[in-house]
Design a protein around this motif. Structure first.
Motif, short mmCIF file in Angstrom:
data_model
loop_
_atom_site.label_atom_id
_atom_site.label_comp_id
_atom_site.label_asym_id
_atom_site.label_seq_id
_atom_site.Cartn_x
_atom_site.Cartn_y
_atom_site.Cartn_z
N LEU A 441 1.06 -1.35 0.20
CA LEU A 441 -0.36 -0.28 0.37
C LEU A 441 0.76 1.26 0.15
O LEU A 441 0.45 2.62 -0.11
CB LEU A 441 -0.89 -0.06 1.21
CG LEU A 441 -2.30 -1.01 1.20
CD1 LEU A 441 -2.42 -1.46 2.60
CD2 LEU A 441 -3.19 -0.68 0.12
N GLY A 442 2.20 1.13 -0.04
CA GLY A 442 3.19 2.28 0.11
C GLY A 442 3.66 2.62 1.26
O GLY A 442 3.92 4.30 1.43
N GLN A 443 2.78 2.29 2.32
CA GLN A 443 2.49 2.74 3.48
C GLN A 443 3.81 2.30 4.79
O GLN A 443 3.77 1.58 5.43
CB GLN A 443 1.84 2.50 4.72
CG GLN A 443 0.17 3.25 3.49
CD GLN A 443 -1.46 3.56 4.85
OE1 GLN A 443 -1.20 3.25 5.97
NE2 GLN A 443 -1.84 3.18 3.39
N VAL A 444 5.56 2.65 3.81
CA VAL A 444 5.95 1.86 4.51
C VAL A 444 6.66 2.48 6.36
O VAL A 444 7.03 0.98 6.70
CB VAL A 444 8.04 2.53 3.66
CG1 VAL A 444 8.79 1.87 4.12
CG2 VAL A 444 7.64 2.03 2.19
N GLU A 445 6.14 3.32 6.63
CA GLU A 445 5.86 3.24 7.81
C GLU A 445 5.40 3.01 8.50
O GLU A 445 5.58 2.29 9.93
CB GLU A 445 5.28 4.75 8.05
CG GLU A 445 6.24 6.40 7.52
CD GLU A 445 5.87 6.58 6.63
OE1 GLU A 445 4.99 5.90 5.72
OE2 GLU A 445 6.67 7.66 5.98
N LYS A 446 4.44 2.14 8.52
CA LYS A 446 3.25 1.28 9.14
C LYS A 446 4.28 -0.23 9.07
O LYS A 446 3.91 -1.19 10.38
CB LYS A 446 2.20 1.00 8.69
CG LYS A 446 1.56 2.42 9.02
CD LYS A 446 -0.22 2.37 8.81
CE LYS A 446 -0.44 3.57 9.03
NZ LYS A 446 -2.31 3.29 8.66
N SER A 447 4.79 -0.79 7.72
CA SER A 447 5.70 -1.44 7.46
C SER A 447 6.69 -1.32 8.53
O SER A 447 7.15 -2.79 9.36
CB SER A 447 6.23 -2.04 6.15
OG SER A 447 5.59 -2.37 5.26
N GLU A 448 6.93 -0.70 8.54
CA GLU A 448 8.62 -0.31 9.76
C GLU A 448 8.01 -0.49 11.31
O GLU A 448 8.80 -1.01 12.41
CB GLU A 448 9.34 1.22 9.86
CG GLU A 448 9.89 0.82 8.48
CD GLU A 448 10.36 2.21 8.42
OE1 GLU A 448 11.76 1.90 7.59
OE2 GLU A 448 9.87 3.41 8.55
N ALA A 449 7.06 -0.04 11.69
CA ALA A 449 6.12 -0.59 13.36
C ALA A 449 5.80 -1.66 13.71
O ALA A 449 6.27 -2.00 14.70
CB ALA A 449 4.89 0.44 13.10
N VAL A 450 5.67 -2.76 12.63
CA VAL A 450 4.76 -3.69 12.59
C VAL A 450 6.20 -4.51 13.00
O VAL A 450 6.39 -5.44 13.88
CB VAL A 450 4.15 -4.25 11.39
CG1 VAL A 450 3.87 -5.62 11.73
CG2 VAL A 450 2.67 -4.05 11.42
N PHE A 451 7.73 -4.01 12.32
CA PHE A 451 8.58 -5.27 11.52
C PHE A 451 9.58 -5.29 13.12
O PHE A 451 9.87 -5.73 13.75
CB PHE A 451 9.52 -5.14 10.55
CG PHE A 451 10.52 -5.17 10.51
CD1 PHE A 451 11.17 -6.71 10.21
CD2 PHE A 451 11.47 -4.98 11.54
CE1 PHE A 451 12.25 -7.70 9.86
CE2 PHE A 451 13.13 -5.30 11.01
CZ PHE A 451 12.92 -6.88 10.25
#
Length: 624
Positions: A441-451
């Motif tokens: 979805l292009g929401q890299v910040e949320k990917s990083e938060a989950v990671f």
């Protein structure tokens, strides 16, 4: 049935051809009998029998000639190879487990398990985890029996298993010798439980040593399933040739169908089409019964390499009265979807239901994925709602599928809703699914938060968890963040392997730093534990081809061969593209293809015609 009446001889006498001549194969490519262009999508259903629809019918176009040459059952591994481009997009799905280039030179006990704690490692090399898991599960069923399964279900662990994993050395023989010296039991139940747990953690090297020791010390009376288990482990650790050699040492009375079935499955895991066809022919020569499992193995390979030959396997199953399993239908559904034949895919689903099989969660996720990629948004959402059920909290197991699929549809709100179900206490697979979904979805910040939350769950995570985040950075050309993540992997003591190399290579390629990607790949090739993935080589090779850099494209072609990858159509397509972009003639390219048993399809034939105009002639010499 008309298709069967046209057979000129009993199908049991038919062999899978792997040595078709160039001329014959070229004729098959251009023959009007083969379904081309729109028929590459494998046609649509045509009702032929009032008693029910043959699965084969869905792979015959209603526009095809009535003398469609399926009756010859020429399942050549060259003819019609890679009828469309979609297969190559799946190379990282189920194909990068070919025999390591150094497999034959390893010592018998020079094994390295994936991780010390037994977690799945970077060396799993499978992007399409669900398909791989399903096939491995069928294989595990093939090499065990009810006794083993009951023993394993009763005992989730064992003292023998604990002793085996307690050693940090390469060999476990001393541990096993000590076990016997202390008067401890080596019962079949104990061995079964230890084997089960080692396999579950993909510690194949130690599992193989266990069976080697048992056979050498005569601590267990080997039966067919024990020999099959050892064949499977040898293939996984040392390569197919070693496994084939071992089969010849098995007492003839135990050298049954399950032994060769196990070897066949490992040929598929290794993506070795020629070897798989050879083993299948061997099973026919030995007059073993052909099972659904064996047919599924061929279908898996043909789905990726030659979809036209799927019809031949279905005809064989029909002739021999071999009933399709749910896994058979799943393969066929995926094959239809990959060819963008949504109508045909729906018909396979209807046939599956008519035979009493309801699509399971994995099959539903495959359907949703293909609906989404084909633009059938409403159909995809309908499947996803069915997958959710009435209460997603009760159907929690579906979340890992729903997250990336909703992201595929661009449904950020739905991804958020599903993640909230998992957020209080996510499972590992849900963490990874969320990282992937937010990345799509292009929401890299949320990917990083989950990671970052995932990193807090364990002191040492397998490398494949990192590569999921690394892929997000690669997709969004975030080179510096990718570099920082790899440094964190190294600092955490993570084992770097093919999946990480692949993600890192693609990260640099996407950032336009092809030479750096090439350097990383070259260093990866020097590893003695595993080789880089096929897709890693192709990512670099294709960039060189786009530049018209013939020298480096040829270099990558050569390095793939050195790494142990057999030549494929896609490699030659890329090579010819390099010559075309360089406006240079590709002298001898046809002869090289024939030598590798590669025959051009329409696309490659058109490419070859374009580079032919660059050939030097006596006239061109005069004009210069």
């Amino acid at each position: 049935m008309w298709a069967l009446r046209r057979l000129p001889k009993p199908l049991k006498d038919t062999r899978i051809s792997i040595g078709a001549s160039y001329d014959a194969s070229a004729q098959l490519q251009t023959s009007r009998h083969f379904i081309e262009e729109t028929a590459t999508t494998l046609g649509s259903c045509q009702t032929i029998s009032d008693k029910g629809l043959s699965l084969l019918r869905f792979y015959l176009s209603k526009h095809a000639s009535s003398d469609f040459p399926i009756r010859s059952c020429g399942l050549s591994s060259q003819a019609g190879a890679e009828s469309s481009g979609e297969e190559d997009d799946l190379e990282d799905g189920f194909s990068e487990l070919e025999t390591p280039a150094n497999a034959e030179t390893k010592g018998d006990h020079n094994f390295k398990d994936e991780t010390e704690d037994g977690l799945d490692s970077d060396e799993e090399l499978s992007g399409d985890v669900e398909e791989t898991t399903s096939n491995e599960l069928e294989l595990f069923e093939a090499v065990t029996d009810v006794h083993d399964k009951k023993a394993s279900s009763r005992r989730t662990t064992s003292e023998l298993f604990k002793a085996i994993i307690s050693t940090t050395g390469i060999s476990i023989f001393k541990v096993l010798d000590k076990w016997v010296e202390e008067g401890k039991s080596i019962s079949r139940d104990e061995v079964s439980a230890a084997n089960f747990n080692l396999r579950k953690r993909r510690m194949y090297g130690r599992a193989l040593q266990l069976f080697e020791w048992l056979e050498m010390k005569k601590q267990l009376d080997f039966v067919g399933r024990d020999y099959a288990s050892r064949v499977d482990l040898i293939a996984k650790v040392q390569g197919l040739q070693k496994a084939e050699d071992y089969i010849q040492t098995i007492p003839k009375s135990f050298r049954g169908e399950v032994i060769y079935r196990t070897l066949l499955a490992n040929c598929v895991i290794s993506n070795n089409l020629k070897k798989a066809e050879s083993v299948f022919n061997k099973m026919r020569d030995l007059e073993f019964p052909i099972t659904t499992f064996a047919c599924n193995q061929l279908l898996l390979l043909y789905k990726k390499h030659d979809k036209k030959k799927i019809a031949d396997v279905l005809l064989l199953m029909e002739k021999e009265d071999i009933k399709p399993s749910p896994f058979t239908y799943r393969i066929l559904i995926d094959a239809k979807g990959l060819c963008n034949d949504i109508a045909g895919m729906d018909q396979i689903v209807e046939t599956m239901k008519a035979e009493g099989f309801e699509p399971d969660i994995i099959t539903q996720s495959i359907l949703a994925k293909h609906y989404a990629s084909a633009g059938f948004t409403e159909k995809a959402e309908e499947v996803l709602k069915a997958l959710e059920g009435d209460d997603i909290k009760q159907n929690r197991w579906g979340c890992k599928f729903l997250l990336p699929l909703y992201a595929e549809l661009g449904k950020a709100d739905e991804v958020e809703r599903i993640w909230k179900v998992c957020e209080s206490k996510p499972r590992f697979e849900e963490y990874l699914a969320a990282v992937e979904a937010w990345g799509k979805l292009g929401q890299v910040e949320k990917s990083e938060a989950v990671f970052d939350r995932l990193l807090e769950t364990s002191k040492k995570l397998p490398a494949k968890h990192y590569t999921k985040m690394l892929k997000v950075y690669s997709d969004h050309k975030m080179l510096q963040k990718g570099k920082d993540l790899v440094k964190r992997m190294a600092d955490s003591g993570c084992q770097i392997g093919p999946l990480t190399w692949d993600a890192l290579v693609k990260l640099y390629v996407e950032a336009g730093e092809v030479e750096k990607a090439d350097t990383i790949l070259q260093k990866a090739c020097q590893s003695k534990e595993a080789k880089p993935m096929y897709t890693s080589f192709m990512a670099v090779m294709e960039q060189y081809a786009k530049r018209g850099d013939v020298h480096n494209t040829e270099k990558m072609f050569h390095r793939m061969r050195q790494a142990g990858y057999v030549a494929r159509l896609r490699q030659f397509q890329t090579l010819v593209e390099a010559y075309r972009n360089a406006k240079a003639p590709a002298y001898g390219i046809r002869e090289r293809m024939v030598a590798d048993n590669i025959f051009p399809n329409k696309s490659l034939a058109a490419q070859l015609a374009k580079v032919d105009v660059f050939r030097r002639t006596s006239v061109s010499d005069l004009l210069e």
